[in-house]
Scaffold this motif. Structure first.
Motif, mmCIF file in Angstrom:
data_model
loop_
_atom_site.group_PDB
_atom_site.id
_atom_site.type_symbol
_atom_site.label_atom_id
_atom_site.label_comp_id
_atom_site.label_asym_id
_atom_site.label_seq_id
_atom_site.Cartn_x
_atom_site.Cartn_y
_atom_site.Cartn_z
ATOM 1 N N LEU A 789 -71.631 49.847 -96.380
ATOM 2 C CA LEU A 789 -70.831 49.168 -95.361
ATOM 3 C C LEU A 789 -71.688 48.383 -94.374
ATOM 4 O O LEU A 789 -71.306 47.297 -93.930
ATOM 5 N N LYS A 790 -72.814 48.918 -94.023
ATOM 6 C CA LYS A 790 -73.640 48.253 -93.021
ATOM 7 C C LYS A 790 -74.308 47.007 -93.578
ATOM 8 O O LYS A 790 -74.527 46.027 -92.872
ATOM 9 N N GLN A 791 -74.619 47.044 -94.882
ATOM 10 C CA GLN A 791 -75.290 45.924 -95.520
ATOM 11 C C GLN A 791 -74.301 44.990 -96.224
ATOM 12 O O GLN A 791 -74.656 43.860 -96.584
ATOM 13 N N GLY A 792 -73.071 45.470 -96.464
ATOM 14 C CA GLY A 792 -72.077 44.650 -97.150
ATOM 15 C C GLY A 792 -72.406 44.415 -98.606
ATOM 16 O O GLY A 792 -72.163 43.319 -99.134
ATOM 17 N N GLU A 793 -72.953 45.435 -99.307
ATOM 18 C CA GLU A 793 -73.381 45.274 -100.694
ATOM 19 C C GLU A 793 -72.842 46.405 -101.557
ATOM 20 O O GLU A 793 -72.752 47.557 -101.107
ATOM 21 N N PHE A 794 -72.522 46.072 -102.822
ATOM 22 C CA PHE A 794 -72.163 47.069 -103.805
ATOM 23 C C PHE A 794 -73.408 47.548 -104.532
ATOM 24 O O PHE A 794 -74.381 46.790 -104.709
ATOM 25 N N VAL A 795 -73.387 48.807 -104.960
ATOM 26 C CA VAL A 795 -74.403 49.358 -105.858
ATOM 27 C C VAL A 795 -73.632 49.862 -107.072
ATOM 28 O O VAL A 795 -72.984 50.909 -107.030
ATOM 29 N N SER A 796 -73.685 49.114 -108.156
ATOM 30 C CA SER A 796 -72.837 49.425 -109.296
ATOM 31 C C SER A 796 -73.424 48.782 -110.548
ATOM 32 O O SER A 796 -74.193 47.809 -110.467
ATOM 33 N N ALA A 797 -73.022 49.334 -111.700
ATOM 34 C CA ALA A 797 -73.416 48.728 -112.978
ATOM 35 C C ALA A 797 -72.486 47.596 -113.370
ATOM 36 O O ALA A 797 -72.761 46.877 -114.337
ATOM 37 N N ASN A 798 -71.385 47.433 -112.639
ATOM 38 C CA ASN A 798 -70.433 46.367 -112.908
ATOM 39 C C ASN A 798 -70.996 45.067 -112.350
ATOM 40 O O ASN A 798 -71.108 44.899 -111.135
ATOM 41 N N PRO A 799 -71.350 44.100 -113.204
ATOM 42 C CA PRO A 799 -71.958 42.859 -112.697
ATOM 43 C C PRO A 799 -71.013 42.044 -111.823
ATOM 44 O O PRO A 799 -71.473 41.217 -111.037
#
Length: 895
Positions: A789-799
């Motif tokens: 939430l703080k960085q606004g980024e996903f961490v996922s294997a879904n491209p």
């Protein structure tokens, strides 16, 4: 009656009146009070804060140009300062009436005096006595006083005092000198210690080791440490400690007002709820608080869940109490507290009527609990004084937050120390000022002979002095006033036979200097031109020189000593493992991911927290910082999803911002406090930008949110060595979404400053929390990921969510290692071997809680690589934030 009068004798005990019936020693205030009694002039006392409020109204009515600007900016400080000037002028004997050509300050005081309707103070008491004695000069009133023995020449006293003594003489009282200054030269022993503990031990040995005539103790500093040392030796305490505003009883009202006025500080609210004001009536009961325990615990738990007021958790407390017919009294108090903090006073509309209503419950509660308890009686008096000040200011008076704080502080006064209690003994007598010593020889122990800042009165310039003298005042030079006190102190010290001075070179982490009277004693011994400091050095004694072979001896005092063998400090244990007998009963009744993480990272943490139920106090669990903001943003997501469930689509930035504004008072109210504006703005901008990215990226990826904060509870079978154990594995999935084909995706939301932590866990296949959520779905095709939430980024294997090309998380493998680690941990705990794995990694590397985080992370990274090579797993339990690091041995003094 015979009175021994001295300018510095206020505070002298009446019992110290030369041992004769009808003989007393007293100073100016004591003599005024005695004469008020004899002349029937006594009246109820008026608190100084009320007089300040009365004077503030007089300043406003006079509207003098000289005081106007200052009064407009800071009315309370201006009134307090000018009232002290007014009292000083009256004490000097001036009659404040306007006349042409007066200096601006004196003219302002005279103008205000014309408008003033203030209660008399000490200065007015003296004037009233003189006026009455002058009226009775023709037919004197019998005062019952035969003699007044003056330590000082009456003509040297300031203000109206020479006139008072002259009127007493005219009323038949014999006024004569008390005697010449003692001509003795006491033996001087000056002990200087490096710290108060050494000084206290030295003084206590001296007092406990005497066998002879009583000694007189002169304590010019508090004796709290000295009293502890005296108690260790079975000797009575001296019990000297100055009154202070920093006492618990005087902090209740400021704490209450801090939560009654918006914005509400939840940390202060937690402190108020947890405040205990009375000892427990029985040894097995907990102390009594302003808020009863059954209400306190529920509200504190609500704050731990939602660090704000008025939210669902807060309202649930009221509903729970309302549903129980046996909690009628508790419900009434809970509703009063809730109304106070959910509808706090507007700081821009603080008026006396609103404050009276807001403090009504506190007054009732203090009255109900007080019933003779000195602390609560003092707290109640504090509140009543504040209310009296508000009544004086008037209902239409609009107070600023600063003025209210000044009123509360001024109304508090000072309270005695609860740990300083004098105890009776025939081994010594005690006083607190050198002038109070009687010149009768013998030994005097002077505790705390440090230089003290001189008391400075009002400073008048030459023109103002001339004006005050023209108004009937009589002022003396500041040096002459200081000489009065110095001479009084020397009179007491020079009458002693031997003066044993015990002082420290430093106090409260500040260097100290010897008392100025010691310099006077040294000057009497100095040869012409000889430096006083060098003379004083001749009498210095190192406290260590009093220690001999099995005996301590100093100035006629003797104590036997037994010196214990020196023992070095114990080395901290290298092995943090705790070993006990078998404990098969320590098994979970239910498991959550947080428990599983504790079992993997630190078995002691799980044992203390879950197995044995040891937890920090609820007041210490109120979230703050990232944890608080994370809870807020989680709830924002939940509310946005629920409100848009029917209309669909992603919420706009305006909707997100509006939801944040609505939920901040319930979940992060401390961000509304003054001085937190930048932090609140930064959080709002970050959260809005991040959630716009979150909802937009999900929509672009074709994912539709189906549930938020969805609870799950699945049976989990653990194959323990002592038999299979089935427990429910439960928790909440932050976000669950489906794609067009119905394939589920679990997203866990994280508000964290550790931007690399979760990507590293995901890439290493150790995102165990995500694996547990996916396992609960019983769907092998489920996708998982984090959203930072703080960085606004996903961490996922879904491209479509994360373009970094991360590998797919091996959910089955990660879950298998999780269950294996849980099983291994519970088997070891059941056998009685409880490790602290995270702390042990630090200890084995020669590190500890003080190790910089960057270095500790390297240590953990090396341990994790080694564990992965063997098919194991290492979880960093963050020992630096752990509540149990003292119990495991990683924190604290090993000795």
């Amino acid at each position: 009656m015979q009175i021994e009068f001295g300018w510095s004798l206020d505070g002298t005990a009446w019992a110290d009146g030369a041992g004769a019936t009808g003989t007393v020693r007293m100073g100016p205030r004591g003599l005024v009070q005695l004469l008020q009694t004899r002349l029937a002039l006594t009246r109820p006392s008026v608190d100084p804060a009320v007089r300040t409020a009365q004077y503030a109204r007089a300043i406003a009515a006079a509207d003098h140009e000289w005081a106007r600007a200052s009064f407009d900016v800071d009315p309370w400080s201006t009134a307090s300062t000018m009232l002290s000037w007014r009292d000083a002028a009256v004490t000097a004997g001036a009659t404040l009436r306007r006349a042409p050509g007066l200096p601006a300050r004196i003219d302002a005081l005279c103008a205000i005096e014309q408008e003033a309707d203030i209660a008399p103070g000490a200065a007015d008491d003296l004037r009233e006595i003189i006026d009455l004695l002058a009226e009775l000069a023709v037919s004197p009133w019998p005062l019952g006083i035969e003699q007044v023995l003056c330590h000082e020449e009456p003509a040297t006293l300031p203000g109206l005092w020479p006139q008072l003594l002259e009127l007493l003489a005219g009323a038949g009282v014999e006024v004569r000198p008390a005697g010449e200054m003692p001509a003795g030269r006491p033996e001087l022993v000056l002990l200087e210690a490096d710290d108060e503990w050494t000084a206290a031990e030295t003084a206590a040995r001296f007092l406990a080791g005497r066998d002879g005539d009583p000694v007189h103790v002169l304590a010019t500093e508090d004796t709290i440490l000295l009293d502890q040392e005296l108690h260790r030796r079975g000797v009575a305490a001296i019990g000297v400690a100055g009154a202070s505003a920093d006492r618990t009883s005087l902090q209740i009202l400021p704490l209450y007002l801090s939560i009654a006025i918006a914005p509400v500080d939840v940390q202060q609210l937690g402190a108020f709820l947890d405040l205990r004001v009375l000892d427990a009536p029985e040894s097995d009961r907990e102390p009594i608080g302003l808020v009863p325990s059954r209400v306190r615990r529920r509200f504190l738990d609500a704050l731990a869940a939602e660090p704000g007021t008025g939210g669902p958790a807060w309202e649930a407390v009221l509903s729970e109490l309302a549903a129980d017919p046996e909690e009628v009294a508790a419900l009434e108090i809970a509703r009063a507290v809730s109304a106070l903090v959910t509808h706090p006073l507007d700081p821009e509309q603080l008026t006396p009527p609103r404050l009276r209503v807001a403090t009504a419950w506190l007054g009732e509660r203090l009255h109900a609990l007080g019933q003779g308890d000195p602390g609560l009686v003092r707290a109640s008096a504090h509140l009543q004084t504040v209310l009296a000040v508000l009544d004086t200011l008037g209902d239409d008076h609009l107070l600023g937050a600063r003025e209210l704080s000044q009123i509360v502080e001024a109304s508090a006064g000072r309270a005695a120390s609860p740990v300083a209690r004098p105890e009776a003994t025939d081994a010594w007598t005690a006083c607190t000022r050198p002038a109070q010593l009687r010149p009768r020889g013998g030994d005097v122990l002077w505790w705390g002979a440090d230089r003290q800042d001189p008391q400075t009165g009002v400073t008048w310039d030459a023109v103002e002095i001339a004006a005050l003298e023209g108004l009937g005042g009589r002022l003396v030079e500041p040096a002459a006033l200081a000489a009065l006190e110095t001479d009084a102190g020397l009179r007491g010290l020079l009458g002693t036979g031997r003066l044993i001075v015990v002082r420290t070179r430093g106090r409260a982490e500040k260097a100290t200097a010897p008392h100025s009277l010691l310099a006077h004693l040294a000057a009497e011994r100095a040869a012409p031109g000889e430096d006083v400091a060098k003379v004083l050095e001749q009498f210095r004694v190192d406290p260590r020189t009093a220690v001999g072979d099995g005996v301590w001896e100093l100035a006629g005092s003797r104590r036997l000593l037994s010196v214990p063998a020196l023992v070095g400090p114990a080395e901290p244990a290298q092995d943090l493992t705790k070993r006990t007998g078998p404990a098969p009963h320590l098994v979970p009744t239910a498991l959550s991911y947080s428990q599983a993480e504790n079992l993997l990272g630190c078995r002691q943490k799980w044992t203390y927290r879950t197995g044995l139920g040891i937890r920090p106090a609820s007041v210490a669990s109120v979230p703050s910082g990232n944890q608080m903001i994370g809870t807020l943003v989680h709830t924002v997501v939940e509310e946005l999803v629920n409100t848009r469930r029917e209309q669909g689509g992603a919420p706009s930035a305006e909707e997100i911002s509006t939801m944040l504004e609505r939920l901040v008072p319930q979940l992060a109210s401390e961000l509304l406090l003054p001085g937190r504006e930048v932090e609140l703005t930064t959080m709002r901008e970050t959260a809005v930008r991040s959630l716009v990215e979150f909802f937009g990226r999900l929509a672009e990826a074709g994912l539709v949110i189906t549930s938020v904060e969805s609870r799950f509870e699945e049976p989990l079978t653990l194959h323990l060595e002592r038999g299979d154990l089935e427990v429910p594995f439960l928790g909440y999935r932050d976000v669950l979404a489906d794609d067009a084909a119905g394939k589920p995706t679990v997203i866990d939301l994280k508000w964290t400053s550790a931007a690399k932590k979760y990507p590293e866990l995901f890439d290493a296949g150790e995102a165990l929390q995500l694996a547990s959520y996916a396992w609960s779905l019983h769907d092998d095709s489920a996708d998982v990921g984090y959203f930072l939430l703080k960085q606004g980024e996903f961490v996922s294997a879904n491209p479509a969510l994360d373009p970094h090309g991360r590998p797919t998380l091996d959910i089955a493998g990660a879950w298998s290692r999780t269950v294996g680690g849980i099983t291994e941990a519970l088997d070891a705990i059941g056998e009685g071997t409880v490790t602290a794995q995270s702390g042990q990694i630090l200890r084995d590397a020669g590190q500890g809680l003080g190790t910089p985080r960057t270095e500790a992370k390297k240590t953990y990274a090396a341990a994790q690589e080694e564990a992965r090579a063997g098919g194991g797993i290492v979880v960093d339990a963050r020992c630096d934030y752990c509540d149990f690091s003292l119990l495991c041995g990683l924190r604290g003094d090993a000795s």
